[in-house]
Design an enzyme around this catalytic site. Structure first.
Site, PDB file in Angstrom:
ATOM      1  N   ASP A 264       0.827  -1.203   0.000  1.00 17.01           N
ATOM      2  CA  ASP A 264       0.000   0.000   0.000  1.00 17.01           C
ATOM      3  C   ASP A 264       0.865   1.258   0.000  1.00 17.01           C
ATOM      4  O   ASP A 264       1.793   1.379   0.796  1.00 17.01           O
ATOM      5  CB  ASP A 264      -0.912  -0.026   1.233  1.00 17.01           C
ATOM      6  CG  ASP A 264      -1.947   1.076   1.242  1.00 17.01           C
ATOM      7  OD1 ASP A 264      -2.347   1.520   0.147  1.00 17.01           O
ATOM      8  OD2 ASP A 264      -2.371   1.485   2.344  1.00 17.01           O
TER       9      ASP A 264
ATOM     10  N   ASP B 289       2.506   4.640  -5.793  1.00 19.82           N
ATOM     11  CA  ASP B 289       1.945   5.946  -5.494  1.00 19.82           C
ATOM     12  C   ASP B 289       2.923   7.037  -5.910  1.00 19.82           C
ATOM     13  O   ASP B 289       3.816   7.420  -5.160  1.00 19.82           O
ATOM     14  CB  ASP B 289       1.604   6.061  -4.008  1.00 19.82           C
ATOM     15  CG  ASP B 289       0.930   7.386  -3.668  1.00 19.82           C
ATOM     16  OD1 ASP B 289       0.727   8.206  -4.592  1.00 19.82           O
ATOM     17  OD2 ASP B 289       0.602   7.604  -2.486  1.00 19.82           O
TER      18      ASP B 289
ATOM     19  N   GLU C 109      -2.497   5.848  -8.500  1.00 18.69           N
ATOM     20  CA  GLU C 109      -3.320   6.896  -7.892  1.00 18.69           C
ATOM     21  C   GLU C 109      -3.245   8.160  -8.722  1.00 18.69           C
ATOM     22  O   GLU C 109      -2.164   8.597  -9.114  1.00 18.69           O
ATOM     23  CB  GLU C 109      -2.874   7.190  -6.456  1.00 18.69           C
ATOM     24  CG  GLU C 109      -3.721   8.275  -5.790  1.00 18.69           C
ATOM     25  CD  GLU C 109      -3.434   8.432  -4.296  1.00 18.69           C
ATOM     26  OE1 GLU C 109      -3.446   9.582  -3.821  1.00 18.69           O
ATOM     27  OE2 GLU C 109      -3.204   7.416  -3.625  1.00 18.69           O
TER      28      GLU C 109
ATOM     29  N   GLY D 272      -6.147   8.891   7.932  1.00 20.88           N
ATOM     30  CA  GLY D 272      -6.029   9.160   9.359  1.00 20.88           C
ATOM     31  C   GLY D 272      -7.372   9.231  10.068  1.00 20.88           C
ATOM     32  O   GLY D 272      -8.434   8.977   9.480  1.00 20.88           O
TER      33      GLY D 272
ATOM     34  N   HIS E 255      -9.429   5.277  -0.864  1.00 21.19           N
ATOM     35  CA  HIS E 255      -8.459   5.302   0.227  1.00 21.19           C
ATOM     36  C   HIS E 255      -9.024   6.137   1.372  1.00 21.19           C
ATOM     37  O   HIS E 255      -9.838   7.023   1.163  1.00 21.19           O
ATOM     38  CB  HIS E 255      -7.134   5.897  -0.249  1.00 21.19           C
ATOM     39  CG  HIS E 255      -6.287   4.943  -1.014  1.00 21.19           C
ATOM     40  ND1 HIS E 255      -5.091   4.474  -0.529  1.00 21.19           N
ATOM     41  CD2 HIS E 255      -6.471   4.343  -2.213  1.00 21.19           C
ATOM     42  CE1 HIS E 255      -4.558   3.636  -1.417  1.00 21.19           C
ATOM     43  NE2 HIS E 255      -5.384   3.545  -2.449  1.00 21.19           N
TER      44      HIS E 255
ATOM     45  N   ASN F 132      -9.944   0.813   1.206  1.00 20.78           N
ATOM     46  CA  ASN F 132      -8.835   0.711   2.141  1.00 20.78           C
ATOM     47  C   ASN F 132      -9.240   1.211   3.528  1.00 20.78           C
ATOM     48  O   ASN F 132      -9.758   2.322   3.657  1.00 20.78           O
ATOM     49  CB  ASN F 132      -7.645   1.537   1.657  1.00 20.78           C
ATOM     50  CG  ASN F 132      -6.904   0.900   0.507  1.00 20.78           C
ATOM     51  OD1 ASN F 132      -7.445   0.064  -0.210  1.00 20.78           O
ATOM     52  ND2 ASN F 132      -5.669   1.299   0.316  1.00 20.78           N
ATOM     53  N   VAL F 133      -8.985   0.398   4.530  1.00 25.86           N
ATOM     54  CA  VAL F 133      -9.251   0.773   5.925  1.00 25.86           C
ATOM     55  C   VAL F 133      -8.032   0.412   6.758  1.00 25.86           C
ATOM     56  O   VAL F 133      -7.570  -0.729   6.727  1.00 25.86           O
ATOM     57  CB  VAL F 133     -10.506   0.059   6.468  1.00 25.86           C
ATOM     58  CG1 VAL F 133     -10.565   0.150   7.989  1.00 25.86           C
ATOM     59  CG2 VAL F 133     -11.764   0.663   5.868  1.00 25.86           C
TER      60      VAL F 133
END
Length: 279
Positions: free
Chosen positions: A78, A100, A130, A174, A203, A225-226
């Site tokens: 990730d 990324d 991304e 976050g 995300h 995504n978590v």
């Protein structure tokens, strides 16, 4: 991961990708998915690979857990920003990587991501890219200028050949402040989906709110995504056990926490619509 997300795209549901960093977190996530017969993605973020468990260590662990599982399991790097680390993860056995390069301009992002797509073909691995940029809940949340431009998303897909695309339409990385629910730009998401017809990725799913998650899936998100919500569940369980018994045996506590942290994973799997979708 490519096959998982192709089927999710066709079936209009999403596959959960949960951030893990060791055997306990990976096993908890896989067991939660197995209990609901859902495909699952184990995400390992670059920071954890660098500072805790490198790809040569974690890849065999997840591979063995996957082989024992009754559901499909993918292992994804990730937010890989370091090209050397991304290539090493593929060499060490990751089945997917996210390159990324969103911090670069569009041309550079395309060039860097395309190079990883070509490299990953040697390993039969899938690649996520991304376009747009994700903010963080440190006072720099995602604003309109950071959101994905639909036409750029289409160009990015065509010129890189990625298997799935992370898009920015309102979420941030976050923990959000208590009681705060982000506003998602679903019109933007719908336009991107109508243009690309590709598997799209959300995300920063933690704390986004059930309704935002459900509508994201409805309008074209196929991977969610978590990280924070799962980590927070582990921390909360540890605090509770220590409050109840400060002298609790460490192994006993961790064994119980591993089981208790599965509840939040199951909740997201249910929201994603992937219950019963594993082959």
């Amino acid at each position: 991961m490519k096959g998982m997300l192709m089927r999710a795209n066709e079936g209009n549901y999403a596959v959960m990708a949960i951030n893990c960093f060791n055997i306990e977190t990976a096993r908890a996530v896989i067991d939660a998915a197995a209990s609901l017969r859902a495909p699952i993605i184990i995400n390992i973020v670059q920071e954890h690979l660098v500072n805790h468990c490198d790809s040569a260590l974690i890849a065999p662990i997840v591979k063995h857990l996957a082989q024992r599982a009754s559901v499909e399991v993918a292992l994804n790097f990730d937010h890989g920003a370091d090209i050397a680390l991304v290539k090493k993860a593929l060499h060490d056995g990751f089945s997917s990587v996210m390159m990324d390069a969103s911090r670069y301009d569009l041309d550079q992002n395309i060039a860097i991501t395309r190079s990883i797509v070509e490299f990953a073909q040697t390993y039969g691995a899938s690649v996520e890219g991304e376009i747009g940029c994700m903010g963080a809940n440190d006072g720099h949340r995602t604003d309109d200028d950071m959101k994905t431009r639909p036409q750029e998303a289409l160009r990015f897909l065509k010129e890189t050949g990625v298997d799935c695309l992370a898009v920015s339409y309102g979420s941030s990385h976050g923990n959000y402040p208590e009681g705060y629910v982000p506003k998602f730009d679903f019109e933007r998401l719908k336009e991107i989906k109508e243009l690309t017809h590709a598997p799209l990725v959300l995300h920063g799913g933690s704390g986004s709110g059930d309704e935002n998650i459900i509508n994201s899936v409805k309008y074209g998100i196929n991977k969610i995504n978590v990280g924070c919500d799962f980590m927070n569940a582990n921390t909360a369980a540890i605090k509770q056990h220590l409050a109840e018994d400060p002298d609790i045996n460490y192994w006993v506590m961790m064994n119980q926490v591993e089981k208790e942290s599965q509840q939040i994973v199951k909740h997201y799997i249910e929201l994603s619509g992937s219950v019963g979708k594993s082959l």
